[in-house]
Structure formats: C-alpha cells, structure tokens
Design an enzyme around this catalytic site. Sequence first.
Site, PDB file in Angstrom:
ATOM      1  N   ASP A  72     -23.739 -21.818  -4.735  1.00  0.00           N
ATOM      2  CA  ASP A  72     -25.061 -21.942  -5.356  1.00  0.00           C
ATOM      3  C   ASP A  72     -25.694 -20.560  -5.515  1.00  0.00           C
ATOM      4  O   ASP A  72     -26.788 -20.309  -5.025  1.00  0.00           O
ATOM      5  CB  ASP A  72     -25.955 -22.852  -4.511  1.00  0.00           C
ATOM      6  CG  ASP A  72     -27.246 -23.239  -5.246  1.00  0.00           C
ATOM      7  OD1 ASP A  72     -27.272 -23.156  -6.488  1.00  0.00           O
ATOM      8  OD2 ASP A  72     -28.227 -23.608  -4.570  1.00  0.00           O
ATOM      9  N   LEU A  73     -24.992 -19.681  -6.208  1.00  0.00           N
ATOM     10  CA  LEU A  73     -25.515 -18.338  -6.426  1.00  0.00           C
ATOM     11  C   LEU A  73     -26.672 -18.414  -7.410  1.00  0.00           C
ATOM     12  O   LEU A  73     -26.499 -18.752  -8.576  1.00  0.00           O
ATOM     13  CB  LEU A  73     -24.416 -17.426  -6.964  1.00  0.00           C
ATOM     14  CG  LEU A  73     -24.767 -15.938  -7.036  1.00  0.00           C
ATOM     15  CD1 LEU A  73     -24.960 -15.356  -5.641  1.00  0.00           C
ATOM     16  CD2 LEU A  73     -23.690 -15.163  -7.781  1.00  0.00           C
TER      17      LEU A  73
END
Length: 236
Positions: free
Chosen positions: A167-168
């Site tokens: 979940d960058l």
Amino acid sequence: MPQTITLSPNTQLIKSDVTLPVTDAWFEPGFWQAQNALSGTGNGRGAVWFIHNELGDFVIRRYHRGGLIAKFNKALFLYTGLKSTRPWLELHLLEKMRALNLPVPRPIAGLITTHNGFYRSALITETIANASDLFEMIKAGKSHTLDWNNIGHVIKRFHDHGIYHSDLNCHNIMVDQLNTVWVIDFDKCEQRPINPIWQQNNLDRLKRSLNKESEKQASFTVTDTQWNHFLEGYRG
C-alpha cells in the site's frame, strides 16, 4: 528474528527489541494514559495511539480489516500459526529491512490473542522523530520544498532489495526535519524476487494516491515536474 513469549494459553507476546521491558499492558492505551504518557491518537484502518515516556516514543497500532468484510468482521483473523500472523510477519520484515539499512521504523513488539481459531493483534514500533507524511506536507503547501528526486531514490532502494509495499501511498512515506525519507506501515508487505511488473505497480499506486488526494483537497498539488523529478531519482 522476533522472540516469542507465551503469556497464557491464548496470548503470545512477540518481541523484536528485547532491551525494553515490554508486557501485554504496553498494548493498552489506558496503561499509558494512567502515566500521562499518551500523547495522541491517529486515524486509519487500525486504531493508533502515540506514546511518549522516558523509555522512548512509540506508536501502537491494532490490526483492523478494510473493505467490505470490515462491516462484518473488523479485527478477527484466521489463526494458522504464529509465523503467519500479521504482527510476526511485519516485525520480521522490519528486522530484515533494518539489517539492510533501509529507513524504516524500529520494530518493538507485537501481541497475539487467539480464540476459537481466530486472533486479534497489535503492533508497537518506534515513532519517527520530527517527521510528517507526504500527505500532510503537500496539503500544507510544502510540495515545492520536498526533494522529489531523493524520495524516488529511496523508493528504488527498497525495490532493489525486493521489498514490496502492498500500500505505497502518500500517507506511508515520511520526511523528517533532516530531510531523511522514511517508509512506514508494512502490514501485508514482503520481500520477494525482483520483478519490474510489481515495481511499476508500486509506483502506479503511489501516483494514484497523489492524484486521488489532489481531487479531494484544493490545497494538495503535485506538479508534473515534481513527479518527473521523483521518477528521475528512482531511475538513477
């Protein structure tokens, strides 16, 4: 590798930092509130509390589910063994990344409570001192002060070591007062074989998060030039 202490038949404490006197009480906000050490709370998928005391500055995060399933089950996960739990995996990955000298929070401990084949859990890491995430900085009109080239270079360092961040986004990249770039929140992340496909997907996810916030926040602006500087830093 994290060390495990069995506190009861249903409760296990996972410690990465054995120098700290961590107990299960450390995971209860009331424990810190009674010592006037609870310095704040945070939002996000999980409940978050910030701790400040003589032993250091820490953040407690309880693991919660996201998406549609959260409407029916907010915090229970199927238990298939300790080394498959979210805290153990995240602590182990943080230890690996620290050994690689990657800029991530210092792992402290995790807590697992099992019941009827499911578990609840929480994680403690050290707070990154004097740092703000990209979202807050850009929202405050400081996008032009960020070293986008260096941010891209740091993300490339993670990718060069096969670190996949699930979940960058602009909330999970932080910059401190010394302009050091940090990456946080490694739940459901892993070290995997290097592949340009997942690496590009990571970059695309970050770009989508910037675009999404710019549509929601009038003061949130990242120019094409700034993003190109990011890509230049990433590509070296």
